[in-house]
Design an enzyme around this catalytic site. Structure first.
Site, PDB file in Angstrom:
ATOM      1  N   ASP A 372       0.757  -1.188   0.108  1.00 25.89           N
ATOM      2  CA  ASP A 372       0.442  -0.205  -0.020  1.00 25.89           C
ATOM      3  C   ASP A 372       0.765   1.317   0.129  1.00 25.89           C
ATOM      4  O   ASP A 372       0.590   2.169  -0.708  1.00 25.89           O
ATOM      5  CB  ASP A 372      -1.025   0.159   1.378  1.00 25.89           C
ATOM      6  CG  ASP A 372      -2.023  -1.332   0.516  1.00 25.89           C
ATOM      7  OD1 ASP A 372      -2.477  -1.018  -0.493  1.00 25.89           O
ATOM      8  OD2 ASP A 372      -3.182  -1.426   1.848  1.00 25.89           O
ATOM      9  N   SER A 373       2.093   1.246   0.124  1.00 23.39           N
ATOM     10  CA  SER A 373       2.869   3.047   0.237  1.00 23.39           C
ATOM     11  C   SER A 373       3.043   2.898  -1.040  1.00 23.39           C
ATOM     12  O   SER A 373       2.966   4.238  -1.501  1.00 23.39           O
ATOM     13  CB  SER A 373       3.961   2.125   1.128  1.00 23.39           C
ATOM     14  OG  SER A 373       5.825   1.157   0.411  1.00 23.39           O
ATOM     15  N   PHE A 375       0.546   3.039  -3.274  1.00 29.02           N
ATOM     16  CA  PHE A 375      -0.727   4.101  -3.059  1.00 29.02           C
ATOM     17  C   PHE A 375      -0.236   5.437  -2.825  1.00 29.02           C
ATOM     18  O   PHE A 375      -0.675   6.506  -3.095  1.00 29.02           O
ATOM     19  CB  PHE A 375      -2.169   3.620  -3.354  1.00 29.02           C
ATOM     20  CG  PHE A 375      -1.895   2.014  -4.211  1.00 29.02           C
ATOM     21  CD1 PHE A 375      -2.413   2.401  -5.723  1.00 29.02           C
ATOM     22  CD2 PHE A 375      -1.434   0.846  -3.687  1.00 29.02           C
ATOM     23  CE1 PHE A 375      -2.271   1.473  -6.461  1.00 29.02           C
ATOM     24  CE2 PHE A 375      -1.653  -0.461  -4.321  1.00 29.02           C
ATOM     25  CZ  PHE A 375      -1.828   0.005  -5.992  1.00 29.02           C
ATOM     26  N   TYR A 457     -10.284  -0.922   0.753  1.00 24.27           N
ATOM     27  CA  TYR A 457      -9.832  -0.450   2.174  1.00 24.27           C
ATOM     28  C   TYR A 457      -9.406   0.018   2.849  1.00 24.27           C
ATOM     29  O   TYR A 457      -9.146   1.147   2.345  1.00 24.27           O
ATOM     30  CB  TYR A 457      -8.745  -1.476   2.435  1.00 24.27           C
ATOM     31  CG  TYR A 457      -9.093  -2.963   2.648  1.00 24.27           C
ATOM     32  CD1 TYR A 457     -10.186  -3.676   4.307  1.00 24.27           C
ATOM     33  CD2 TYR A 457      -9.033  -4.334   2.264  1.00 24.27           C
ATOM     34  CE1 TYR A 457     -11.120  -4.383   4.645  1.00 24.27           C
ATOM     35  CE2 TYR A 457      -9.537  -5.228   2.459  1.00 24.27           C
ATOM     36  CZ  TYR A 457     -10.847  -5.489   3.138  1.00 24.27           C
ATOM     37  OH  TYR A 457     -11.015  -7.045   4.266  1.00 24.27           O
ATOM     38  N   HIS A 508      -3.749  -9.826   5.304  1.00 31.01           N
ATOM     39  CA  HIS A 508      -3.782  -8.501   6.025  1.00 31.01           C
ATOM     40  C   HIS A 508      -2.132  -8.601   6.601  1.00 31.01           C
ATOM     41  O   HIS A 508      -2.299  -8.372   8.261  1.00 31.01           O
ATOM     42  CB  HIS A 508      -4.631  -7.553   6.926  1.00 31.01           C
ATOM     43  CG  HIS A 508      -5.662  -7.350   5.852  1.00 31.01           C
ATOM     44  ND1 HIS A 508      -5.718  -6.335   5.018  1.00 31.01           N
ATOM     45  CD2 HIS A 508      -6.722  -7.494   5.870  1.00 31.01           C
ATOM     46  CE1 HIS A 508      -6.661  -5.413   4.479  1.00 31.01           C
ATOM     47  NE2 HIS A 508      -7.652  -6.789   5.048  1.00 31.01           N
ATOM     48  N   ASP A 515      11.334   3.403  17.198  1.00 33.16           N
ATOM     49  CA  ASP A 515      12.767   3.428  17.900  1.00 33.16           C
ATOM     50  C   ASP A 515      12.479   3.602  19.736  1.00 33.16           C
ATOM     51  O   ASP A 515      12.887   4.773  19.809  1.00 33.16           O
ATOM     52  CB  ASP A 515      13.387   4.268  16.702  1.00 33.16           C
ATOM     53  CG  ASP A 515      14.504   5.003  17.244  1.00 33.16           C
ATOM     54  OD1 ASP A 515      14.947   4.322  17.921  1.00 33.16           O
ATOM     55  OD2 ASP A 515      15.221   5.422  16.454  1.00 33.16           O
ATOM     56  N   LEU A 516      12.832   2.736  19.928  1.00 35.10           N
ATOM     57  CA  LEU A 516      12.613   3.328  21.230  1.00 35.10           C
ATOM     58  C   LEU A 516      13.863   3.152  21.930  1.00 35.10           C
ATOM     59  O   LEU A 516      14.802   2.637  21.861  1.00 35.10           O
ATOM     60  CB  LEU A 516      12.397   1.479  22.521  1.00 35.10           C
ATOM     61  CG  LEU A 516      10.480   0.926  21.942  1.00 35.10           C
ATOM     62  CD1 LEU A 516      10.672  -0.236  23.047  1.00 35.10           C
ATOM     63  CD2 LEU A 516      10.403   2.351  23.682  1.00 35.10           C
ATOM     64  N   GLU A 654      24.664  -7.944  13.012  1.00 35.10           N
ATOM     65  CA  GLU A 654      26.054  -6.425  13.583  1.00 35.10           C
ATOM     66  C   GLU A 654      25.312  -6.977  15.582  1.00 35.10           C
ATOM     67  O   GLU A 654      23.734  -7.660  15.712  1.00 35.10           O
ATOM     68  CB  GLU A 654      25.194  -4.918  13.487  1.00 35.10           C
ATOM     69  CG  GLU A 654      26.031  -4.842  11.557  1.00 35.10           C
ATOM     70  CD  GLU A 654      25.505  -3.370  12.261  1.00 35.10           C
ATOM     71  OE1 GLU A 654      26.965  -2.500  12.666  1.00 35.10           O
ATOM     72  OE2 GLU A 654      24.576  -3.144  11.363  1.00 35.10           O
ATOM     73  N   ASP A 660      21.769   1.293  19.872  1.00 35.04           N
ATOM     74  CA  ASP A 660      20.590   1.858  19.465  1.00 35.04           C
ATOM     75  C   ASP A 660      19.890   0.931  19.301  1.00 35.04           C
ATOM     76  O   ASP A 660      20.107   1.049  17.569  1.00 35.04           O
ATOM     77  CB  ASP A 660      21.284   3.643  18.743  1.00 35.04           C
ATOM     78  CG  ASP A 660      19.964   3.923  18.521  1.00 35.04           C
ATOM     79  OD1 ASP A 660      19.033   3.658  18.978  1.00 35.04           O
ATOM     80  OD2 ASP A 660      19.945   5.552  18.079  1.00 35.04           O
ATOM     81  N   HIS A 671      -7.862 -12.908   6.646  1.00 30.10           N
ATOM     82  CA  HIS A 671      -9.664 -12.516   6.324  1.00 30.10           C
ATOM     83  C   HIS A 671     -10.702 -13.095   5.350  1.00 30.10           C
ATOM     84  O   HIS A 671      -9.520 -13.768   4.681  1.00 30.10           O
ATOM     85  CB  HIS A 671      -9.797 -10.755   6.235  1.00 30.10           C
ATOM     86  CG  HIS A 671     -10.851 -11.178   5.283  1.00 30.10           C
ATOM     87  ND1 HIS A 671     -11.464  -9.209   5.208  1.00 30.10           N
ATOM     88  CD2 HIS A 671     -12.134 -10.732   6.118  1.00 30.10           C
ATOM     89  CE1 HIS A 671     -12.789  -8.829   5.605  1.00 30.10           C
ATOM     90  NE2 HIS A 671     -12.947  -9.947   6.126  1.00 30.10           N
TER      91      HIS A 671
END
Length: 755
Positions: A372-373, A375, A457, A508, A515-516, A654, A660, A671
């Site tokens: 979907d990215s 679109f 959707y 789906h 990023d904690l 790594e 970090d 579905h």
């Protein structure tokens, strides 16, 4: 004056007196208006440093566009119907700063990072896609090509998103090369008259190998709820060339039968040598028009003492919380610099990707895999409807976007923020046996929401901030299922949901970036679980019992911390600090994923590389500015050679000890459509997400300091001192309501304007 007139005047006077008495009674009993202003002060202060993450403004978009048009060597067009063979300025978006630079600035240790924009140009005339960084903003003066820096290679032109200009050409091609030659079939099978047409819904990927651009188009009845009105005709269009005169129809599928050309289908239809679809008129089962008259209105949210949160620019304050927010055209909603009681917990929490993989007996959906990215998950975040999408009393925020448009577009009220009683206590205890008392706390939380309607959707994205220091990112799906015309063998792939309509089985998957930064950027990844051990009883050594004990482990490398779906994984997953709380335990946040995901696409399938993040329920990587996203806008149309293959992030394996760390979390649901998905899918049970929960991060539950706490002992039930609920009846007020407006249709894609 005659008698009749006299009695009419007397009657009129009596009615007037009665009406006045009623009105006086009504207004004398009306509660005063609730305070529109905040009664109590905020716990924190707004910080304009949050603007380092702010979406581009309307003027910044315009400045970048003007700058790019001034670069004559690029020969760029901004016309929305630019043809594929020209150079088209497709996207302008914020370039996020490097994390180290942003943290230095946020913590007052360094200068403000330079504000930059990313520009995507489809160089149709040259056969490739380019990404440029433009800086500084405002008033840009420089640009550079960052394509190979970001993707380690050039990007082929056929990896581009289909633009409005290409859609217009496809529509004209189908109308002139297909529908105009099948008038008799269209009328007899689908009741499509001269001048009318069918709606076409594209399926992806566009072909079988890298470089292909052939799209199956599912033909649908052009009525409300088109997606569940298939008619039984699919078209395979080759639009690989940037010159539309070279496009062609490769195959057709009609009523379960394949044809090599439009002429073959027309000839066999006219000769009566194929099984025909005979049109039968029936009501539209997909209409969302109300079928009953409205009765009394449902429960409403209002603030008796004003809103307890505040928004300034892109910065939000709520009780002990503060954070910055934004909306990416490609990936959707995101928040940054999330702090609780002034301490940063999350650097970035963002939506990354959403995919669906379908099964079907019809060619239009056999291979369908939506990424979907491509679109634009944020691109289709339209105006939210007051009282339905969000409470009427919510705060609504406008956004601006520049993607496949000639000028930046304003999307009114496309984000909403509201504090909401979640409907159950956050904590409570009724003391029955001793020290008779009650202590409890209503679970009021802040919700930030946007809803993106990508074709059939609708995805409702929520970020929720709780008073116990927990943060939740979740999605619920609604909208229409993608359907197929019922043919032989269809029921292997779903259930019949309407006349000649199959609801296709599909998955789906959604991906979040978490990023904690737990007490800083030097963290470790821990797991915790339980096991039963056979233990002799200390007071009876000859007797044994199975006792559950804690099992803890620290994972050391990226590959070790890539936790796949459907494999046994520890139930507690933690990003932890080496710093400890008062009780000597490492301060940490737990990643609690709730998901009902189906199976991921097998890795033997070439297309799987374009969605390889979906292999993992959770994957932990060392933070790199070059690994900003788990997917790419180009992955959809070149799935076989994707611009971003997430699995490669872990190839160097790594160390993740005292580094970090970034958690990439995948949730979703399987579905299997059913009759109750008609007219459209409900949100109940159709979603997934991740909850970030403090685990030994604090010395005690921080919600103990909430002003919402209620406590009373026996005999003190009606005391207002520690129980505001007891005084609510004395403080009742009627809500201050915003005027009802809606402008959502201003930003929809209007292909008819170019036809």
């Amino acid at each position: 004056m005659n008698s009749a007139v006299k009695w009419l005047l007397i009657l009129f006077a009596l009615v007037s007196i009665i009406l006045n008495i009623i009105l006086i009674s009504i207004y004398s009993n009306t509660a005063p208006k609730c305070s529109a202003q905040r009664v109590h002060p905020l716990r924190g202060k707004h910080d304009e440093r949050s603007l380092v993450f702010a979406d581009l403004t309307q003027e910044e978009y315009a400045q970048v566009q003007r700058y790019m048009l001034q670069q004559k060597d690029l020969d760029i067009s901004t016309q929305q119907v630019t043809k594929p063979g020209a150079n088209f300025l497709f996207l302008i978006d914020l370039s996020l700063p490097k994390k180290a630079d942003a943290l230095s600035y946020l913590d007052g240790k360094g200068p403000q990072p330079m504000r930059e924009a990313t520009v995507v140009v489809f160089h149709g005339a040259r056969g490739y896609i380019k990404e440029y960084v433009v800086w500084p903003l405002p008033n840009p003066k420089h640009h550079r090509d960052v394509t190979t820096e970001r993707y380690k290679r050039e990007l082929p032109i056929n990896a581009r998103t289909v633009t409005v200009g290409e859609y217009v050409l496809l529509s004209e091609f189908i109308k002139n090369k297909v529908f105009s030659k099948l008038r008799k079939l269209l009328k007899e099978s689908f009741d499509v008259n001269e001048g009318e047409t069918l709606y076409t819904f594209e399926q992806v990927p566009r072909g079988l190998r890298s470089g292909d651009r052939t799209s199956w188009l599912n033909c649908l009845k052009d009525v409300s709820g088109v997606y569940v009105n298939p008619v039984g005709l699919d078209l395979l269009i080759n639009h690989e060339s940037v010159n539309s005169s070279h496009w062609k129809v490769e195959r057709l599928f009609y009523n379960g039968q394949y044809f090599d050309s439009v002429e073959e289908l027309r000839r066999k239809y006219d000769a009566g040598t194929i099984k025909k679809i005979v049109y039968r008129n029936s009501p539209n089962h997909a209409s969302l028009k109300t079928r009953t008259k409205p009765l009394q209105i449902g429960p409403q949210l209002f603030y008796a003492e004003g809103k307890r949160y505040s928004i300034s620019h892109n910065h939000v304050l709520y009780l002990d919380w503060s954070f910055a927010f934004g909306l990416s055209s490609l990936t959707g909603m995101r928040v940054f610099d999330v702090r609780f009681s002034g301490e940063r917990i999350v650097y970035e929490l963002s939506v990354q990707e959403a995919t669906s993989v379908y099964g079907s007996a019809t060619p239009g959906m056999i291979l369908t895999k939506f990424v979907d990215s491509n679109f634009g998950i944020g691109r289709f975040a339209h105006e939210l409807v007051r009282g339905v999408d969000c409470p009427s009393a919510a705060t609504y925020v406008d956004t601006y976007r520049y993607i496949d448009v000639p000028v930046p577009v304003r999307y009114r009220n496309s984000i909403c923020v509201f504090e909401h009683n979640m409907g159950q206590p956050l904590r409570r205890h009724f003391s029955d046996f001793a020290h008779h008392s009650y202590g409890g706390l209503a679970n009021s939380a802040l919700v930030m929401r946007t809803i993106t309607a990508i074709a059939n959707y609708d995805y409702m994205w929520d970020f929720v901030f709780y008073q116990n220091g927990a943060v939740e990112a979740k999605v619920h799906a609604t909208g229409f299922i993608a359907s197929s015309y019922l043919v032989d063998g269809s029921l292997r792939y779903g259930h019949q949901v309407a006349e000649n309509v199959l609801g296709n089985i599909h998955t789906h998957f959604v991906n979040f970036k978490v990023d904690l930064d737990v007490t800083g950027v030097k963290n470790v990844f821990q797991t915790k679980d339980m096991q039963f051990v056979n233990m002799s009883l200390p007071w009876r050594p000859d007797r044994y019992a199975m006792i559950p004990e804690l099992v803890e482990k620290q994972l050391k490398t990226e590959k070790e911390a890539a936790l796949r779906h459907h494999t046994k994984t520890p139930r507690y997953l933690h990003i932890a600090s080496n710093k400890t709380n008062r009780w000597g335990h490492q301060r940490s946040y737990r990643l609690q994923v709730y998901t009902f995901a189906g199976d991921n696409l097998p890795e033997s399938e070439a297309e799987e590389k374009a969605m390889s993040w979906a292999r993992y329920k959770v994957a932990i990587t060392k933070h790199k500015d070059s690994e900003q996203t788990s997917s790419s806008v180009y992955n959809q149309n070149d799935m076989w050679n994707p611009a971003v293959d997430f699995s490669k992030y872990m190839e160097d394996d790594e160390s993740i000890e005292n580094e970090d760390l970034v958690a990439w979390v995948t949730a979703g649901f399987l579905h299997i459509p059913h009759a109750e998905d008609i007219p459209n899918t409900v949100t109940v049970g159709n979603g997934g997400g991740v909850l970030l929960r403090p685990h030994n991060y604090f010395d005690e539950d921080p919600s103990v300091n909430s002003p919402d706490a209620v406590y009373f002992s026996a005999g003190e039930e009606d005391s207002c001192e520690n129980n505001r609920m007891a005084c609510l009846a004395q403080e009742t007020c009627s809500p201050v309501l915003e005027p009802y407006t809606y402008h959502g249709f201003e930003g929809v894609m209007k292909f008819e304007d170019w036809q």
